[in-house]
Motif scaffolding. Structure first.
Motif, mmCIF file in Angstrom:
data_model
loop_
_atom_site.group_PDB
_atom_site.id
_atom_site.type_symbol
_atom_site.label_atom_id
_atom_site.label_comp_id
_atom_site.label_asym_id
_atom_site.label_seq_id
_atom_site.Cartn_x
_atom_site.Cartn_y
_atom_site.Cartn_z
ATOM 1 N N ALA A 112 0.831 -1.207 0.000
ATOM 2 C CA ALA A 112 0.000 0.000 0.000
ATOM 3 C C ALA A 112 0.866 1.258 0.000
ATOM 4 C CB ALA A 112 -0.931 -0.008 1.212
ATOM 5 N N VAL A 113 1.930 1.268 0.809
ATOM 6 C CA VAL A 113 2.822 2.423 0.890
ATOM 7 C C VAL A 113 3.533 2.640 -0.435
ATOM 8 C CG1 VAL A 113 4.942 3.300 1.957
ATOM 9 C CG2 VAL A 113 3.125 2.341 3.388
ATOM 10 N N LEU A 114 4.088 1.565 -1.002
ATOM 11 C CA LEU A 114 4.814 1.706 -2.267
ATOM 12 C C LEU A 114 3.882 2.143 -3.396
ATOM 13 C CD1 LEU A 114 7.176 -1.328 -1.845
ATOM 14 C CD2 LEU A 114 7.902 1.053 -2.138
ATOM 15 N N ALA A 115 2.675 1.607 -3.428
ATOM 16 C CA ALA A 115 1.713 2.035 -4.454
ATOM 17 C C ALA A 115 1.400 3.520 -4.291
ATOM 18 C CB ALA A 115 0.436 1.203 -4.370
ATOM 19 N N GLY A 116 1.241 3.966 -3.053
ATOM 20 C CA GLY A 116 0.988 5.378 -2.802
ATOM 21 C C GLY A 116 2.162 6.253 -3.203
ATOM 22 N N LEU A 117 3.391 5.809 -2.918
ATOM 23 C CA LEU A 117 4.576 6.573 -3.304
ATOM 24 C C LEU A 117 4.704 6.681 -4.818
ATOM 25 C CD1 LEU A 117 7.260 5.264 -0.784
ATOM 26 C CD2 LEU A 117 6.182 7.528 -0.842
ATOM 27 N N ILE A 118 4.438 5.578 -5.499
ATOM 28 C CA ILE A 118 4.514 5.599 -6.966
ATOM 29 C C ILE A 118 3.445 6.522 -7.540
ATOM 30 C CG2 ILE A 118 4.220 4.184 -9.043
ATOM 31 C CD1 ILE A 118 5.547 1.880 -7.375
ATOM 32 N N ALA A 119 2.225 6.434 -7.006
ATOM 33 C CA ALA A 119 1.156 7.321 -7.469
ATOM 34 C C ALA A 119 1.534 8.781 -7.232
ATOM 35 C CB ALA A 119 -0.160 6.987 -6.764
#
Length: 160
Positions: free
Chosen positions: A142-149
């Motif tokens: 979830a964190v990595l997806a948010g950072l990429i977004a």
């Protein structure tokens, strides 16, 4: 964008299951990864095979404008001083994990250190996409997806 060729660094602060997953998945996503653990007694035989670097403080982590910093444990007594140091350096993004239903202990810790409100507001919490994460690897995804977004100027989630 223009960021594609810049070095991407992910700094996970505090050894934890979330940090281990962030480092492992972060490598596959093109980040240079760093674990910052100020208390070497918490490493229990690490460094582990995943992740690029293990350091004892943020000064050695090589923070710059391409760096995302994630504090992976909101119960540690060092959160105030670590966040204060991160806020004093050039970073792209700073966040701390935690349950959004409870006040973040980092706010009081930073106020106690005299950090101005506008700097405290730079610390993101909650972090990551709202996917109902519970385990360390789920939280890391979830964190990595948010950072990429965020890095790509996208809202995350399913809105396009």
């Amino acid at each position: 964008m223009g960021d594609e060729l810049s070095p991407r660094r992910l700094v996970a602060v505090f050894e934890s299951p979330v940090a281990e997953a962030l480092l492992r998945f972060g490598l596959d996503l093109g980040f240079r990864t760093v674990l910052v653990e100020p208390d070497p007694t918490r490493l229990g035989g690490t460094p582990r095979a995943h992740g690029d670097t293990l350091v004892g403080d943020l000064a050695a982590a090589g923070l710059d404008e391409h760096t995302d910093v994630v504090l992976t444990d909101h119960h540690r007594s060092e959160i105030g001083t670590v966040l204060q140091e991160a806020l004093e350096r050039r970073t792209r993004w700073i966040g701390i994990v935690g349950n959004p239903r409870h006040d973040g202990p980092h706010v009081a810790a930073l106020r106690e250190l005299g950090v101005p409100a506008e700097q405290i507001a730079r610390v993101h919490r909650p972090i990551g996409l709202n996917i109902g994460s519970r385990t360390g690897p789920e939280i890391a995804v979830a964190v990595l997806a948010g950072l990429i977004a965020d890095r790509n100027g996208r809202p995350g989630g399913f809105e396009f």
